[in-house]
Structure formats: structure tokens, C-alpha cells
Design an enzyme around this catalytic site. Structure first.
Site, mmCIF file in Angstrom:
data_model
loop_
_atom_site.group_PDB
_atom_site.id
_atom_site.type_symbol
_atom_site.label_atom_id
_atom_site.label_comp_id
_atom_site.label_asym_id
_atom_site.label_seq_id
_atom_site.Cartn_x
_atom_site.Cartn_y
_atom_site.Cartn_z
ATOM 1 N N ARG A 1 11.013 -13.858 41.493
ATOM 2 C CA ARG A 1 11.048 -12.805 40.495
ATOM 3 C C ARG A 1 11.561 -13.325 39.155
ATOM 4 N NH1 ARG A 1 12.083 -7.938 42.584
ATOM 5 N NH2 ARG A 1 14.092 -8.533 43.427
ATOM 6 N N TYR A 2 12.528 -14.225 39.202
ATOM 7 C CA TYR A 2 13.114 -14.764 37.978
ATOM 8 C C TYR A 2 12.493 -16.134 37.716
ATOM 9 C CZ TYR A 2 16.624 -11.213 39.115
ATOM 10 O OH TYR A 2 17.251 -10.036 39.420
ATOM 11 N N ARG B 1 14.422 -19.430 39.568
ATOM 12 C CA ARG B 1 15.026 -19.458 40.906
ATOM 13 C C ARG B 1 14.225 -18.616 41.888
ATOM 14 N NH1 ARG B 1 17.328 -16.448 37.142
ATOM 15 N NH2 ARG B 1 18.643 -14.653 37.565
ATOM 16 N N CYS C 1 20.023 -11.113 62.008
ATOM 17 C CA CYS C 1 21.399 -11.102 61.510
ATOM 18 C C CYS C 1 22.322 -10.973 62.717
ATOM 19 C CB CYS C 1 21.628 -9.919 60.584
ATOM 20 S SG CYS C 1 20.622 -10.033 59.098
ATOM 21 N N CYS D 1 23.350 -4.020 59.110
ATOM 22 C CA CYS D 1 23.966 -3.059 58.195
ATOM 23 C C CYS D 1 22.986 -1.914 58.013
ATOM 24 C CB CYS D 1 24.237 -3.711 56.845
ATOM 25 S SG CYS D 1 25.015 -5.329 56.984
ATOM 26 N N CYS E 1 20.787 -1.813 54.832
ATOM 27 C CA CYS E 1 20.199 -3.106 54.441
ATOM 28 C C CYS E 1 18.956 -2.915 53.574
ATOM 29 C CB CYS E 1 19.835 -3.903 55.681
ATOM 30 S SG CYS E 1 18.985 -5.445 55.266
ATOM 31 N N ARG F 1 16.742 -5.007 53.145
ATOM 32 C CA ARG F 1 15.585 -5.611 53.824
ATOM 33 C C ARG F 1 15.390 -5.020 55.220
ATOM 34 N NH1 ARG F 1 17.528 -10.760 51.556
ATOM 35 N NH2 ARG F 1 16.935 -10.447 49.395
ATOM 36 N N ASP G 1 20.691 0.192 47.041
ATOM 37 C CA ASP G 1 19.257 0.327 46.802
ATOM 38 C C ASP G 1 18.721 1.599 47.442
ATOM 39 O OD1 ASP G 1 19.056 -2.059 45.367
ATOM 40 O OD2 ASP G 1 18.816 -3.248 47.198
ATOM 41 N N ASP H 1 19.788 -3.042 41.173
ATOM 42 C CA ASP H 1 18.546 -3.786 41.356
ATOM 43 C C ASP H 1 17.434 -2.765 41.094
ATOM 44 O OD1 ASP H 1 16.859 -5.921 41.959
ATOM 45 O OD2 ASP H 1 18.177 -6.589 43.592
ATOM 46 N N LYS I 1 17.927 -7.490 38.875
ATOM 47 C CA LYS I 1 19.288 -6.960 38.766
ATOM 48 C C LYS I 1 19.598 -6.634 37.308
ATOM 49 C CE LYS I 1 20.834 -9.897 42.564
ATOM 50 N NZ LYS I 1 19.588 -10.662 42.768
HETATM 51 C C1 LIG Z 1 19.436 -11.647 43.505
HETATM 52 C C2 LIG Z 1 18.253 -12.453 43.457
HETATM 53 C C3 LIG Z 1 18.287 -13.769 42.979
HETATM 54 C C4 LIG Z 1 19.558 -14.403 42.490
HETATM 55 O O1 LIG Z 1 20.023 -13.765 41.335
HETATM 56 P P1 LIG Z 1 21.338 -14.274 40.619
HETATM 57 O O2 LIG Z 1 21.622 -13.241 39.573
HETATM 58 O O3 LIG Z 1 21.014 -15.617 40.037
HETATM 59 O O4 LIG Z 1 22.411 -14.391 41.645
HETATM 60 C C5 LIG Z 1 17.120 -14.470 42.950
HETATM 61 N N1 LIG Z 1 15.957 -13.922 43.352
HETATM 62 C C6 LIG Z 1 15.877 -12.655 43.797
HETATM 63 C C7 LIG Z 1 14.569 -12.115 44.197
HETATM 64 C C8 LIG Z 1 17.018 -11.875 43.862
HETATM 65 O O5 LIG Z 1 16.959 -10.631 44.340
HETATM 66 S S1 SF4 Z 2 22.603 -6.531 54.532
HETATM 67 FE FE1 SF4 Z 2 20.743 -6.812 55.794
HETATM 68 S S2 SF4 Z 2 20.315 -9.014 55.662
HETATM 69 FE FE2 SF4 Z 2 22.441 -8.717 55.021
HETATM 70 S S3 SF4 Z 2 23.661 -9.001 56.902
HETATM 71 FE FE3 SF4 Z 2 23.276 -6.806 56.660
HETATM 72 S S4 SF4 Z 2 21.441 -6.457 57.900
HETATM 73 FE FE4 SF4 Z 2 21.528 -8.649 57.512
#
Ligand SMILES: *Cc1c(COP(=O)(O)O)cnc(C)c1O
Ligand code: SF4
Length: 411
Positions: free
Chosen positions: A136-137, A140, A149, A153, A156, A158, A317, A354, A361
Site C-alpha cells: 500500500r505504501y 514497504r 495465531c 482476538c 482482529c 484480518r 477497524d 486505518d 494509517k
Molecule cells: C501498517 C502497515 C504498514 C507499516 O506501516 P508503518 O506506519 O510503517 O508502521 C505497511 N503496510 C501495510 C499494508 C500496513 O497496514
Molecule cells: S489481532 Fe488478529 S492477527 Fe493479531 S494476534 Fe489477534 S487474531 Fe492474530
């Protein structure tokens, strides 16, 4: 596996362990008081003995509320139920509002979804050039290595993917993921996440880290993990010795409430820090858990004692079925304004949302700049006192001068 079990007996801080959960268990107040330490301290035993069904939950917690009972019947359809015995013992079974309980025990409210809630609230799948990689960025990538996991959570982000309960069928393909990074020279930072990367074996994780380190433009590696909190037994000396070979490597943990920072956790984090790994924490602002200034401050202070810098505080989220856990942005901002200036700057995380749909973010801050024009900036401090700063004139931008950006021969 003796390397996992003997660790605690060698700890110089043996006296302090008497306050720990181990003592709590052997005093007969917790569950599993008959399990010998050699098993309790073995992360594989913890994984094998996780609570994953309503039947197990009921046996351990006869006082399940109707909401929890109904929720746990339905668990494993959307997001799996999974709690390590170690983490389960942090729950106060007599307290319906226990902050640990709300994080990991399913509730019927999870089945209620509002129109603005989503299964992929951060739009990760639409920013995924290769399955399991989110780009996305510009510089990175997020590298998802597993869908498992140690515990799950309930909020979560995801949920669609982790535990595979909803049939997402996550299949990471490390070769394709690494090829993409190798062929994308703008990527200088790789963040391993999941699921939890520290559930991979040491060998598998090392193979990933060494393949990433072999890519010249990958400068910076990090691991996002909740293992130190759910399963501190996994942070073995052998794991730390392996990780330290891949510096610069940062680890972001995920902890939400001061009760999660036990003696075991502090020792596990100490082992990571002693391996030279800078530690950050990501918290989610959660109703019933940490959306209170005093609880938040106690948690942040305890993180510093564990040698962890609070990194992000996330607005929860818009994950489907999470309304009962989401706190308001209003409350988040109020908590933030009670931190900056009132406590150690190192203890203050950046509060972010986010952006729903995939904007990344976005920092949200209490207002400190009251007005700003060409002549002056009017600002207020943490006590609400107002100050003026005369605005400076802009000179020639540094980077337009040759040599302004340090060349790599120096470093
Ligand atoms: C959070 C995140 C990152 C890392 O973001 P930082 O602000 O550098 O910690 C990178 N890629 C994705 C998709 C993210 O959600
Ligand atoms: S937030 Fe989601 S990915 Fe992170 S530890 Fe909890 S269940 Fe696992």
C-alpha cells in the site's frame, strides 16, 4: 525440547517469579495447577492444549454469560476460538467485565453487522499484487506468512483470513512473495505479519529472513507478533539467537491492557531486547478493555518497564461484528490529550485510524495548533495555556543542493 522448559529455573530474578502466574496456578487458584512446569513452559504444550471449543470453555468457566455461551456455540464459523492455557489464566472468571475476557471469548454480538462494517476493512486484498503480500505504501510491504495465531482476538482486522474458519483459504506462496519483493526495488522495508510469524518453526522463519536479507534493497525487517503476550514460552533463547543474526530487525508486539504484561511476558520481552531487537507496541482502542485514561496510562508505563516503546494506538477497524468492542474517536482523542505532556514522551503512542477502504494509517491528534498564518503560529500546551511562535521565512530547500542527501559511502 528441554531448551524450552529449563529456562525459568535459570532465571536470576527467581524471587520475582513468586508473584507470577505460575505461583497463582500452584496456589490452586488457577486452572492446570497439576501440570508440571516442564510442560507449562513448553510452547508446544501450550499450543496443543488451547481452548478451542464451547465444551472446554464451559468446563473451565461455568459462569459463561448467555452472550458468551451463544457466541461460543457459533465460534469457528467466522473466526476460530483459540486461547492458550497461559493466556486463559489471566481471565477473571468471576468478572463479566474482565478486560482479557472481552478480547478472546466470542460473544453473540459478533453475529450483528452494521452496513458500514466489512470483512476487509482496510482494503488489503485490493492492494495485494501477489497473494499474501499487501503493498500500500511506496517503500514497504506487509508480508503475511501464516493464517494461524496462538489465540484469536475477537476484533482482529484480518478475521477474514486468520484461522481459516470462514473458508478464505489463505495459501501463502513464499516464492512468489519473495520474487515480488526482489523485483520491486522501491521496497526497502518488509513487515512480516499474518497470522503470527513467530508460530513458524525457528528454521522456517530463519529461511524466510535469510532470503529477504539476501535482497540488496531490503534494508529493514520487522515482525508483527502477539506471541510474546499469548505465548511468552515461545520466546526461547534459541529463537532470540537466530533473530539477532538478521539485524536491523524490529519487533512490534500487540498488547492492550496492563494485565497482559505479566512477569513471564516481561522476561520474554527482555530476552528479545537483550538480543538487540528494538520493541514497539501496537494497541487497539477497545471498549471494556482500555478506553480509559488511567488504564491506558498504566499500560503505557508498564510497556516502558518491559523495554517496549508504545508505537501505535489504533482506532478499532470496522470489522464485521465488532461494534460491541469499538470505542469512539472522541474518547480516543480525549485519552491522547491526557497523555501528551502529562507523562513521559516515550510512553505516548501515535493514535491512528486505518482509513476504511484502504487509505492507510492516518494520524489523528488532539488540536494543539489553534491558528497558523504567514506571521505566526498560535499553539496551546497540555495545560491549555496559549502561546505564539513567530513564523520563520523559508530558505532554499536543502535537497536542491548537491550532496545534501548523505551518500551511501559514509554509511
Ligand atoms: C501498517 C502497515 C504498514 C507499516 O506501516 P508503518 O506506519 O510503517 O508502521 C505497511 N503496510 C501495510 C499494508 C500496513 O497496514
Ligand atoms: S489481532 Fe488478529 S492477527 Fe493479531 S494476534 Fe489477534 S487474531 Fe492474530
Amino acid at each position: 525440547m528441554t531448551e524450552y522448559s529449563c529456562e525459568s529455573e535459570e532465571e536470576p530474578s527467581g524471587g520475582r517469579r513468586s508473584e507470577s502466574l505460575k505461583a497463582f496456578r500452584s496456589a490452586g487458584r488457577g486452572f492446570w495447577s497439576d501440570v508440571p512446569n516442564s510442560q507449562w513452559d513448553d510452547w508446544r504444550w501450550q499450543m496443543r492444549n488451547r481452548i478451542t471449543s464451547r465444551e472446554q470453555l464451559e468446563k473451565l468457566m461455568p459462569m459463561l454469560t448467555p452472550e458468551e455461551y451463544a457466541g461460543s456455540v457459533l465460534a469457528n464459523t467466522k473466526l476460530a476460538l483459540g486461547i492458550t492455557p497461559y493466556f486463559f489464566n489471566l481471565i477473571d472468571p468471576t468478572d463479566e467485565l474482565c478486560p482479557i475476557r472481552w478480547q478472546v471469548i466470542p460473544r453473540i454480538e459478533e453475529t450483528t453487522t452494521a452496513p458500514w462494517e466489512m470483512s476487509d476493512p482496510c482494503g488489503e486484498d485490493s492492494h495485494s499484487p501477489v497473494p499474501g503480500l499487501v503493498h500500500r505504501y511506496p517503500d514497504r510491504v506487509l508480508f503475511l506468512v501464516t493464517d494461524r495465531c496462538a489465540s484469536y482476538c475477537r476484533y482482529c482486522t484480518r478475521s477474514r483470513l486468520v484461522s481459516n474458519a470462514a473458508g478464505y483459504d489463505f495459501q501463502p506462496d513464499f516464492d512468489r512473495q519473495i520474487d515480488y519483493i526482489r523485483n520491486t526495488p522501491t521496497v526497502r522495508d518488509v513487515l512480516l505479519s499474518g497470522g503470527d510469524p513467530l508460530l513458524l518453526s525457528d528454521d522456517k522463519l530463519e529461511s524466510l529472513l535469510s532470503r529477504l536479507r539476501a535482497i540488496p534493497h531490503v534494508e529493514f525487517l520487522r515482525i508483527g507478533t502477539r506471541i510474546p503476550i499469548f505465548l511468552p514460552q515461545r520466546i526461547t533463547p534459541a529463537l532470540c539467537d537466530m533473530l539477532r543474526r538478521y539485524h536491523p530487525l524490529f519487533v512490534s508486539i500487540h498488547s492492550n491492557h496492563p494485565r497482559e504484561l505479566t512477569t513471564e511476558v516481561r522476561e520474554a520481552l527482555g530476552r528479545l531486547a537483550d538480543a538487540g531487537i528494538p520493541l514497539g507496541n501496537q494497541s487497539v482502542l477497545l471498549n471494556h478493555v482500555n478506553d480509559d485514561p488511567e488504564v491506558m496510562k498504566a499500560h503505557l508505563h508498564k510497556l516502558l518497564l518491559c523495554r517496549v516503546k508504545p508505537y501505535y494506538l489504533y482506532q478499532c477497524d470496522l470489522i464485521a461484528g465488532s461494534a460491541h468492542l469499538r470505542s469512539s474517536v472522541r474518547r480516543g482523542l480525549k485519552i491522547m490529550s491526557q497523555l501528551r505532556g502529562h507523562t513521559t514522551g516515550y510512553a505516548v503512542p501515535q493514535y491512528v485510524i486505518d482509513a476504511p477502504g484502504g487509505g492507510g494509517k492516518i494520524p489523528v491528534n488532539p488540536e494543539y495548533v489553534l491558528s497558523h498564518n504567514n506571521d505566526r503560529v498560535v499553539i496551546r500546551n497540555f495545560e491549555g495555556k496559549v502561546f505564539e511562535y513567530p513564523e520563520a521565512a523559508d530558505g532554499t530547500p536543502m535537497v536542491s543542493r548537491p550532496g545534501a542527501v548523505c551518500d551511501s559511502q559514509l554509511f
